[in-house]
Design an enzyme around this catalytic site. Structure first.
Site, short mmCIF file in Angstrom:
data_model
loop_
_atom_site.label_atom_id
_atom_site.label_comp_id
_atom_site.label_asym_id
_atom_site.label_seq_id
_atom_site.Cartn_x
_atom_site.Cartn_y
_atom_site.Cartn_z
N ASP A 159 13.51 -36.09 36.70
CA ASP A 159 14.65 -35.61 35.93
C ASP A 159 15.74 -36.67 35.98
O ASP A 159 16.31 -36.93 37.05
CB ASP A 159 15.18 -34.29 36.51
CG ASP A 159 14.20 -33.15 36.35
OD1 ASP A 159 13.36 -33.22 35.44
OD2 ASP A 159 14.28 -32.19 37.14
N ASP A 217 9.53 -32.05 41.62
CA ASP A 217 10.63 -32.43 40.74
C ASP A 217 11.54 -33.38 41.51
O ASP A 217 12.03 -33.05 42.60
CB ASP A 217 11.44 -31.20 40.32
CG ASP A 217 10.70 -30.35 39.30
OD1 ASP A 217 9.88 -30.91 38.55
OD2 ASP A 217 10.95 -29.13 39.25
N ASP A 262 28.17 -23.21 39.72
CA ASP A 262 28.69 -23.01 38.37
C ASP A 262 27.72 -22.23 37.47
O ASP A 262 28.13 -21.67 36.46
CB ASP A 262 29.05 -24.35 37.72
CG ASP A 262 27.85 -25.27 37.54
OD1 ASP A 262 26.88 -25.15 38.30
OD2 ASP A 262 27.89 -26.12 36.63
N ASP A 293 14.98 -35.94 41.24
CA ASP A 293 16.20 -36.08 40.45
C ASP A 293 16.80 -37.47 40.58
O ASP A 293 17.02 -37.96 41.71
CB ASP A 293 17.23 -35.04 40.89
CG ASP A 293 16.74 -33.62 40.67
OD1 ASP A 293 16.16 -33.37 39.61
OD2 ASP A 293 16.93 -32.77 41.56
#
Length: 422
Positions: free
Chosen positions: A137, A84, A308, A86
């Site tokens: 992503d 993955d 978060d 980003d």
């Protein structure tokens, strides 16, 4: 920014460091795929600007964030062959009047049909799935005007329709990567050791392909410090631990923050890994004592909160704390020789995954055979390099033993640590 350099410690010269370094090598994004990833995200930007009118002249920056930006990319949680990656797409004025769900939807629409690939809108990004199991992503952002470079907000919207939970989330991934680089100087011996490992691997791959005559041009190597290698191992350990657990796992950016915070340039690989793990354990313990969940902020932008979405409860962080304590105990036992080779290999399989450890051992056996056949080097118990007096051939469950003469790579004798053990 000019990055400082120091010599550092070659992780392949110490027995336990070498085992862990080989595991890290087995899970890293290969330099060739790093180059492919860069080509791909640049192609995506060109596609959006050239074929989608709303994005024409509206992409201010298109840049890597997260693991790719700090050279810590590893294979994903699900398999050992997926990566993955980003990317931040900083968008222009046309998008400032739009709601988060609208921006994510426009990005999705702009990418649907791109080269026939699968495109999926997520809560904060749009993902492109490539046939070779690489994922990009792409996270849209809007720059905060009049603030430090690339301080922004990103979009949070579950969809498919707008809701009261949609929001702009503060972010400065670019600034964080600069902070991490400043705290983790380039360690030349680490860079050179892994550059040789990748070059050797590519050479072997070329020789194994009868249709290839020329050695491919080398891609610039990217791993730069034992701190980053330790971070890769920690992320792999987390991935294995959380593979069958429901819910979110500790975020990579949080682990990267603690790696940067705990960094002590010039440390060995095991020292770096233990230091990061113990630092996180201490932070978890302090939060738990106060009956609070971890609160970790971007060191360059306090509104950018790395925790978060995890942990949601004190027990979630304590579970990870227990995981880290187990990791620390195992490494300490390995360093003090409390684990026999067979016990050590079982433990490595458990914490890093069966396939990855087997691949790492295969690589080490191949390297040892090559070194022995060339009479180039062997290793003492303390990790010092020796020129072997006579070649030693590794015995294996998959090959008939030729010569089981002593060789000191992993233990007192290499034949105490063989593929048969695995």
């Amino acid at each position: 920014m000019t990055r400082t350099t120091l010599d550092g410690i070659d992780p392949f010269l110490n027995r336990i460091d070498a085992i862990l370094a080989e595991i890290a090598f087995s899970i890293q994004l290969p330099p060739s795929l790093h180059g492919k990833a860069v080509d791909r995200y640049e192609a995506v930007r060109k596609h959006l600007e050239a074929t989608t009118s709303i994005f024409h002249d509206e992409i201010e920056h298109f840049y890597p964030q997260g693991s790719m930006a700090i050279d810590a990319t590893i294979s994903t949680r699900g398999t050992d062959d997926e990566y993955d990656l980003d990317i931040i797409a900083q968008l222009g004025a046309r998008f400032r009047s739009m709601q988060p769900i609208e921006i994510l939807t426009e990005l999705e629409k702009g990418l649907i049909g791109y080269r026939g690939l699968t495109v999926v809108r997520q809560t904060r990004c749009v993902t492109i799935y490539y046939a070779d199991m690489m994922h990009l992503d792409i996270t849209p952002s809007l720059r905060d005007e009049g603030t430090p470079e690339r301080q922004s907000v990103i979009m949070h919207a579950k969809g498919p329709e707008a809701s009261d939970d949609d929001q702009d989330v503060p972010m400065n991934a670019y600034g964080f990567c600069q902070w991490y680089a400043e705290r983790t100087p380039l360690e030349l011996k680490v860079l050179e050791a892994f550059k040789r490992r990748w070059e050797d691997a590519e050479q072997r791959a070329v020789k194994a392909d009868a249709d290839v005559d020329e050695v491919p041009v080398q891609t610039e190597f990217i791993v730069k410090s034992n701190t980053t290698l330790a971070l890769q191992l920690l992320k792999r350990y987390r991935n294995v631990r959380y593979a069958n657990r429901p819910g979110r796992m500790p975020p990579s950016v949080m682990l990267s923050y603690f790696a940067g915070l705990a960094a002590k340039p010039g440390s060995s690989l095991t020292d770096a890994l233990l230091r990061i793990a113990n630092w996180i354990i201490g932070e978890i313990d302090q939060a738990t004592i106060r009956n609070k969940t971890l609160h970790v902020e971007n060191p360059v932008y306090a509104d950018d909160v790395f925790t978060d979405r995890w942990p949601k409860t004190v027990e979630q962080q304590n579970q990870f704390g227990r995981d880290l304590r187990e990791l620390v105990r195992g490494i300490e036992k390995a360093l003090t020789g409390e684990m026999l080779p067979t016990a050590l290999q079982d433990w490595l399989r458990e914490i890093f995954g069966d396939r990855v450890v087997t691949k790492a051992v295969d690589n080490m056996v191949t390297e040892t055979r090559r070194a022995a056949s060339e009479g180039s080097q062997s290793y003492t118990k303390r990790g010092s390099i020796l020129v072997p007096a006579a070649p030693a051939v590794v015995t294996s469950a998959y090959a008939s033993p030729v010569n089981a003469s002593p060789h000191t790579y992993f233990g007192d004798r290499l034949n105490e640590w063989t593929l048969q053990d695995y």
